[in-house]
Structures are given as structure tokens and as C-alpha cells.
Design an enzyme around this catalytic site. Structure first.
Site, PDB file in Angstrom:
ATOM      1  N   GLU A   1      19.676  -7.376  -0.398  1.00 20.59           N
ATOM      2  CA  GLU A   1      18.688  -7.381   0.686  1.00 20.59           C
ATOM      3  C   GLU A   1      18.948  -8.626   1.515  1.00 20.59           C
ATOM      4  O   GLU A   1      18.827  -9.746   1.020  1.00 20.59           O
ATOM      5  CB  GLU A   1      17.258  -7.402   0.144  1.00 20.59           C
ATOM      6  CG  GLU A   1      16.245  -7.371   1.280  1.00 20.59           C
ATOM      7  CD  GLU A   1      14.841  -7.747   0.879  1.00 20.59           C
ATOM      8  OE1 GLU A   1      14.691  -8.587  -0.019  1.00 20.59           O
ATOM      9  OE2 GLU A   1      13.889  -7.208   1.470  1.00 20.59           O
TER      10      GLU A   1
ATOM     11  N   ASP B   1      17.218  -9.140  -4.421  1.00 23.09           N
ATOM     12  CA  ASP B   1      16.118  -9.489  -3.527  1.00 23.09           C
ATOM     13  C   ASP B   1      16.437 -10.741  -2.704  1.00 23.09           C
ATOM     14  O   ASP B   1      16.791 -11.779  -3.263  1.00 23.09           O
ATOM     15  CB  ASP B   1      14.870  -9.756  -4.397  1.00 23.09           C
ATOM     16  CG  ASP B   1      13.619  -9.930  -3.587  1.00 23.09           C
ATOM     17  OD1 ASP B   1      13.239  -8.996  -2.885  1.00 23.09           O
ATOM     18  OD2 ASP B   1      13.030 -11.024  -3.654  1.00 23.09           O
TER      19      ASP B   1
ATOM     20  N   HIS C   1       9.128  -0.442   0.238  1.00 25.32           N
ATOM     21  CA  HIS C   1       7.785  -0.889  -0.172  1.00 25.32           C
ATOM     22  C   HIS C   1       7.248  -2.012   0.714  1.00 25.32           C
ATOM     23  O   HIS C   1       6.112  -2.462   0.525  1.00 25.32           O
ATOM     24  CB  HIS C   1       7.841  -1.349  -1.620  1.00 25.32           C
ATOM     25  CG  HIS C   1       8.754  -2.508  -1.797  1.00 25.32           C
ATOM     26  ND1 HIS C   1      10.132  -2.421  -1.649  1.00 25.32           N
ATOM     27  CD2 HIS C   1       8.487  -3.792  -2.062  1.00 25.32           C
ATOM     28  CE1 HIS C   1      10.659  -3.614  -1.827  1.00 25.32           C
ATOM     29  NE2 HIS C   1       9.696  -4.462  -2.076  1.00 25.32           N
TER      30      HIS C   1
HETATM   31  O1  TEU Z   1      11.261  -8.886   0.830  1.00 21.73           O
HETATM   32  C1  TEU Z   1      11.828  -9.849   1.704  1.00 21.73           C
HETATM   33  C2  TEU Z   1      10.953 -10.035   2.892  1.00 21.73           C
HETATM   34  O2  TEU Z   1      11.172 -10.816   3.778  1.00 21.73           O
HETATM   35  C3  TEU Z   1       9.748  -9.207   2.894  1.00 21.73           C
HETATM   36  O3  TEU Z   1       8.730 -10.067   2.989  1.00 21.73           O
HETATM   37  C4  TEU Z   1       9.823  -8.198   4.009  1.00 21.73           C
HETATM   38  O4  TEU Z   1      11.036  -8.253   4.637  1.00 21.73           O
HETATM   39  C5  TEU Z   1       8.758  -8.503   5.022  1.00 21.73           C
HETATM   40  O5  TEU Z   1       7.542  -8.461   4.345  1.00 21.73           O
HETATM   41  C6  TEU Z   1       8.735  -7.462   6.128  1.00 21.73           C
HETATM   42  O6  TEU Z   1       7.857  -7.945   7.089  1.00 21.73           O
HETATM   43  C7  TEU Z   1      11.605  -9.012  -0.544  1.00 21.73           C
HETATM   44  C8  TEU Z   1      10.846  -7.920  -1.285  1.00 21.73           C
HETATM   45  O7  TEU Z   1      11.266  -6.646  -0.816  1.00 21.73           O
HETATM   46  C9  TEU Z   1       9.368  -8.143  -1.027  1.00 21.73           C
HETATM   47  O8  TEU Z   1       8.583  -7.096  -1.577  1.00 21.73           O
HETATM   48  C10 TEU Z   1       8.963  -9.477  -1.623  1.00 21.73           C
HETATM   49  O9  TEU Z   1       7.617  -9.740  -1.300  1.00 21.73           O
HETATM   50  C11 TEU Z   1       9.847 -10.614  -1.075  1.00 21.73           C
HETATM   51  O10 TEU Z   1      11.233 -10.298  -1.044  1.00 21.73           O
HETATM   52  C12 TEU Z   1       9.723 -11.834  -1.975  1.00 21.73           C
HETATM   53  O11 TEU Z   1      10.319 -11.542  -3.221  1.00 21.73           O
END
Ligand code: TEU
Length: 560
Positions: free
Chosen positions: A255, A204, A328
């Protein structure tokens, strides 16, 4: 059938299915999904033909961010079940030849984690330096960096007068990766799950772990340039990779938030010194106005094709990318770039085909394989996502955006769009739960559900199944070079994949009007065979290089 542990590059011809457990299947009546529910659907996934499951976090968590705020990396959240349930899932998946990829969230922990609870209020805690604490500057937060969930990225610890950094919710405190003890803790966490037999890890926001240590204000941005792809990020990843991933032969996908191609070439370097592959999100910002998510704008089709070209040519032979539309955090792609009213099935299939024929590893997000849509919520009370509710408060209550305008934006951009309960059948709650679902089910579940899809040979489901099979059958999909055939065309996305022995052509009409295109003469389309299309009365051969495409029509052609 079980798992061939010797096949180290299985993921180059595989398709990975993402499960968001809270919304996937509830084995009882709690109203949110659980691990037993996942186990009950493994045969459905086997029918689809996927090779691995990416499981988003099921660890102990206060669920402020639905599990991305972890309070115990070594325990299963009782909302999802027990460690015995997890062990059963792992064994049952492996028995079906399905691998398990776990989500690892180590840019931050929950503020409910024992480490943070020990550090809070106590500068002498042995865990204080696990986090990032700074003194106020002129009585204010140490920097003007903005949290990605709205507001300033620092929160005050009253007892010590220092602030801690949180790039996400204030309940998600960033870990201090400069501290070697933190890196050792991370190695221990990942090793624990690898020892249990987990086959890989999704990391993540892993490109945010190295912060520029002088923590300057950002006079031109929100601060991300001082922690994204930071100064020691590759050093840290090489350390973890050498200590753990390479020891276990784990597949890894990072990611990468707001990253660059050059960094991703290094992150997913073919020498496997860091990670197996990367997620980047540039193609999912073509409907952002001036790069701003919380707006509604038609998507920029030419920019989309240019981004695909940049990454497909840039990673070829140098790295490896994840191919995806949905997850998600993203709205449902058929609602976002397709037409979920008049051409739902055609546009869902076309969008899938247009990325699945690229080089990389495709990821299918739960429900994408049956063409699930955004739910079209009309009441702010229907939303649950911390990012969405924070942004509603910030934009409506502080920035003066009207409620109707914000509801329109949320209906397009909220992460809850993809988190509605999986639609299994037309029974109560779409067969997701016997209790009241934690998030409202989309009203169209009676017509759009897995049971109905399995009974329809022309459904989106069987189209995805065929895409998964083609990736294993046709080598050019994995190995071929990439060329955009019509980079300037305003409606059609056509590209070629080529090896010495095979040429594959993917032609995709991204709009609801019929288009006629001239493909380059050097393509011997009259010798092409149609591998897959999304209209039942497909011609099996293309008579000439002039191709007519119906609304949202896709054609996958192979020349050998
Ligand atoms: O997401 C990273 C992130 O920047 C997310 O907030 C997403 O890219 C953005 O909402 C899109 O507009 C990861 C996880 O996938 C996410 O579910 C988590 O909320 C976030 O990290 C923090 O752990």
C-alpha cells in the site's frame, strides 16, 4: 482442488477479494465478524470465482484502528477467534483453491505492544530504539508534522520528556526501521505466517517506513514529503524481499500512500527484487478539493482518465498495479462515482468493467460484488472510525465547520461507509449477526443482499463473476498495451488494449445521460464481438464506429 505452489505468477490473471473481518460475517451473536463466519462463506466466494482473499488484520489489538494497531503479531485477536480457527480457515480456503494474503502492519505497532510498553518511560529499555523518540524543541513537538488522523504527529512521554512519532493515531507508534533489530523482528513475523502456509502479504503503508533522519519542520506541507517514499525505503524492501518473500515465493502488494509512478516502477519491478505489485490512490482523489479529502466536490472525470492513462502506460512492462475502487478505507464506489439511486446496478457494473479490463490485478472489496452502497448515516453517534471521529472533533469543534456540513462530508468520505456489515440476506441484521451489529447496517439491505443477488442472473454479482472469468480467458486483458481512445470526452471513458493478435475495447458512459461517441476509424468495430455489457438487450455486434451509450452503459468488445 488445492493450491499450485509452483505457479509463481498466478496473481497476473487472478482476482483478489478483500475481507474486513469485523464486518464480514459473525458466526454467533457478538455483533462483529469472526473467522468462523468467514469459513462459513467460502463457498459463496468460490461461486464468485475469486482466487485469493486479502484478510485485513486479525492479530491481537486494542482495536483503536480496528486491528491496524497490533499489540501481538503472533496471536489472533479473540474477537475474531483462535489460532485454530485461523488454521482451519487457511486449510478450508486452500481446499477450495483459494489463497490467503495476510495484512502486515509494520510501519507502526500499537502502543499496547510489549515493545512499546517496555520503551515508554525508560530510555534504557532494550526496545527504546524500536521507536522514534525526539527531544522537544523550545518546549514543543520536535516537528510540525501532522498525523493523518488529525493533530500533531508527536506525543509526549511525560516520564522521559521525549516525544514519539505517530503518523496515524497516537496509539499507533511508528517503528524505527533504521534499527536493524526492527528489521529482523519484521522478518521473523512474516516468516512465521509464511511457515504456516500463508500465500502472500499486503503491506500497510509500507512506503512510509523510511524517515528523513534530520526530521525537519515542513514549512509548505504536513510533513509527508520527509517520510513518503523515503531515503532507504527501497533498500529496506529489498532486504525483506530477499530474506523472506523470495524464499517463500510469497505474493506481495504494497500500500503506497501519496507515492509516484517512478517509485512504484521500482517497488513492483519485474525482477521481483522488492514486491509483486502496488496499490496507489491517485485515482481516488479526483473528488478531493485541492487534494483535501474532507471536502465534497464533483469528481474530475478528465483527471481520472489522465491518471489511469499515466499509470497503465507507466507500469506496462515495468511493474504491476492493483486495480480497485473500494477497500475498508474508501467509500462505496457506486455511491461515490455512480448513481446508487436511479442506476445502481448499471453504474456498479460499468465502474467494475472500466477498471477490470485494465492491466493489473483486480481487488474486489466485500459487498462491492453486490453493489452495496454508503449507508447515509445521519447521526454522528453512528460513526466509529477513529479517523472520522477525530476529524469531526477537529473540524467542528476546533475549526468551526458546521455540524450539518460535516455530516454531509462524513456521509461521502468516512471510512465507515465501507465498513457497514456485509448484507447477506433480508433477515434481521442482514444475516450478518444474531446480535446487535457493532456498526449500523445500511437500511437498503432488504433489497441489496447476497442471497437476492445469487437468485438474479442479471445481478451485479454475476457481472463480477464474468469479469473474473474473462481475465483468465482473454490474454489481451493481462498482456495488452493501453491506449485512451477519447481522452478529452467529457462523459465517456473508452480505452483499447492491444496485442499482436487481439484488440479489446472498453467503452464506459460515466454519466446518467445517453451519449453518442465516434471511435477511431482504424478500429474495425464491425468485426468486434461483444464480450459483456450491462443492459439486457445488448446488440451482439456494433454496426459502425458511431456508438450510442445509454446511462452508465458499458460495452466490452473483442476484435481478433
Ligand atoms: O491506510 C493508510 C491511509 O493513509 C489510510 O488512512 C487511508 O489512505 C486514508 O484513510 C484515506 O483517506 C492504512 C490502512 O488501510 C488503514 O486502515 C489504517 O488506518 C492506516 O493504514 C494505518 O495503519
Amino acid at each position: 482442488m488445492t493450491i499450485n505452489k509452483k505457479d509463481k505468477l498466478w496473481w497476473k490473471t487472478a482476482t483478489i477479494y478483500q475481507i474486513y473481518p469485523k464486518s464480514f460475517c459473525d458466526s454467533g451473536a457478538q455483533g462483529s465478524g469472526d473467522i468462523k463466519g468467514i469459513i462459513s462463506k467460502l463457498d459463496y466466494l468460490k461461486t464468485l470465482g475469486i482466487d485469493a482473499i486479502w484478510l485485513t488484520p486479525v492479530y491481537e489489538s486494542p482495536m483503536i484502528d480496528n486491528g491496524y494497531d497490533i499489540s501481538d503479531y503472533y496471536a489472533i485477536n479473540p474477537e475474531f477467534g483462535t489460532m485454530a480457527d485461523f488454521d482451519e480457515l487457511l486449510a478450508a480456503a486452500h481446499q477450495r483453491g483459494i489463497r490467503i494474503v495476510m495484512d502486515i502492519v509494520v510501519n507502526h505497532t500499537s502502543t499496547a505492544h510489549a515493545w512499546f510498553q517496555s520503551a515508554l518511560g525508560d530510555k534504557n529499555s532494550p526496545y527504546r530504539d524500536y521507536y522514534i523518540w525526539k527531544d522537544p524543541i523550545y518546549g514543543q513537538a520536535p516537528t510540525n508534522w501532522q498525523s493523518k488522523f488529525g493533530g500533531n504527529a508527536w506525543e509526549l512521554d511525560e516520564a522521559t520528556g521525549q516525544y514519539y512519532l505517530h503518523l496515524f493515531a497516537k496509539e499507533q507508534a511508528d517503528l524505527n526501521w533504521e534499527n536493524p533489530k526492527v528489521r529482523e523482528e519484521v522478518k521473523g513475523i512474516i516468516s512465521y505466517w509464511a511457515d504456516k502456509g500463508v500465500d502472500g502479504f499486503r503491506l500497510d503503508v509500507i512506503n512510509l517506513i523510511s524517515k528523513q533522519q534530520d526530521f525537519p519542520n515542513d514549512e509548505i506541507g504536513d510533513g509527508r514529503r520527509f517520510y513518503t517514499d523515503g531515503p532507504r525505503v527501497h533498500e529496506y524492501l529489498q532486504e525483506i524481499s530477499e530474506a523472506v518473500f523470495q524464499q517463500y515465493g510469497s505474493v506481495t502488494v504494497g500500500e503506497m500512500s501519496s507515492t509516484t509512478l517512478e517509485h512504484c516502477q521500482q517497488y513492483s519491478n519485474v525482477d521481483n527484487s522488492e514486491l509483486s505489485m502496488v496499490f496507489n490512490f491517485h485515482h481516488l482523489k479526483v473528488d478531493y478539493t485541492n487534494g483535501e479529502k474532507w471536502t465534497n466536490a464533483p469528481f474530475d472525470f478528465l483527471q481520472l482518465k489522465s491518471i489511469f492513462n499515466h499509470w497503465q502506460t507507466g507500469l506496462n512492462g515495468k511493474g504491476w498495479g492493483a486495480l480497485f475502487w473500494c477497500n475498508h478505507d474508501q467509500p462505496r464506489i457506486v455511491s461515490r462515482l455512480g448513481d446508487d439511486k436511479n442506476y445502481r446496478v448499471e453504474s456498479a457494473k460499468m465502474l467494475a468493467a472500466s477498471v477490470h479490463m485494465m492491466q493489473g490485478t483486480p481487488y474486489i472489496y466485500q459487498g462491492e460484488e453486490i453493489g452495496m452502497t454508503n449507508p447515509g448515516y445521519t447521526d454522528i453517534e453512528q460513526y466509529r472510525d477513529v479517523e472520522s471521529t477525530n476529524m469531526y472533533q477537529l473540524m467542528v469543534e476546533e475549526q468551526g465547520v458546521s455540524h450539518p456540513d460535516m455530516m454531509d462530508i462524513l456521509a461521502q468520505k468516512s471510512r465507515d461507509n465501507s465498513r457497514t456489515p456485509m448484507q447477506w440476506n433480508s433477515a434481521m441484521n442482514a444475516g450478518f449477526s444474531e446480535g446487535k451489529p457493532w456498526l449500523d447496517v445500511a437500511k437498503n439491505y432488504v433489497d441489496i443482499n447476497a442471497e437476492k443477488a445469487l437468485q438474479d442472473k442479471d445481478s451485479v454479482f454475476y457481472f463480477y463473476k464474468r469479469l473474473i472469468e474473462l481475465r483468465k480467458e482473454v490474454a489481451v486483458i493481462t498482456q495488452g498495451d493501453y491506449t485512451d481512445l477519447l481522452p478529452e470526452h467529457e462523459r465517456v471513458f473508452a480505452y483499447q488494449r492491444k496485442t499482436e493478435t487481439q484488440t479489446l475495447v472498453s467503452i464506459n458512459n460515466y454519466y446518467g445521460e445517453t451519449s453518442e461517441v465516434e471511435l477511431p476509424n482504424e478500429l474495425e468495430l464491425d468485426k468486434a464481438q461483444l464480450l459483456l455489457g450491462n443492459y439486457p438487450d445488448e446488440q451482439s455486434h456494433i454496426p459502425s464506429n458511431t456508438v450510442t451509450l445509454r446511462p452508465y452503459e458499458t460495452k466490452i468488445l473483442l476484435i481478433e
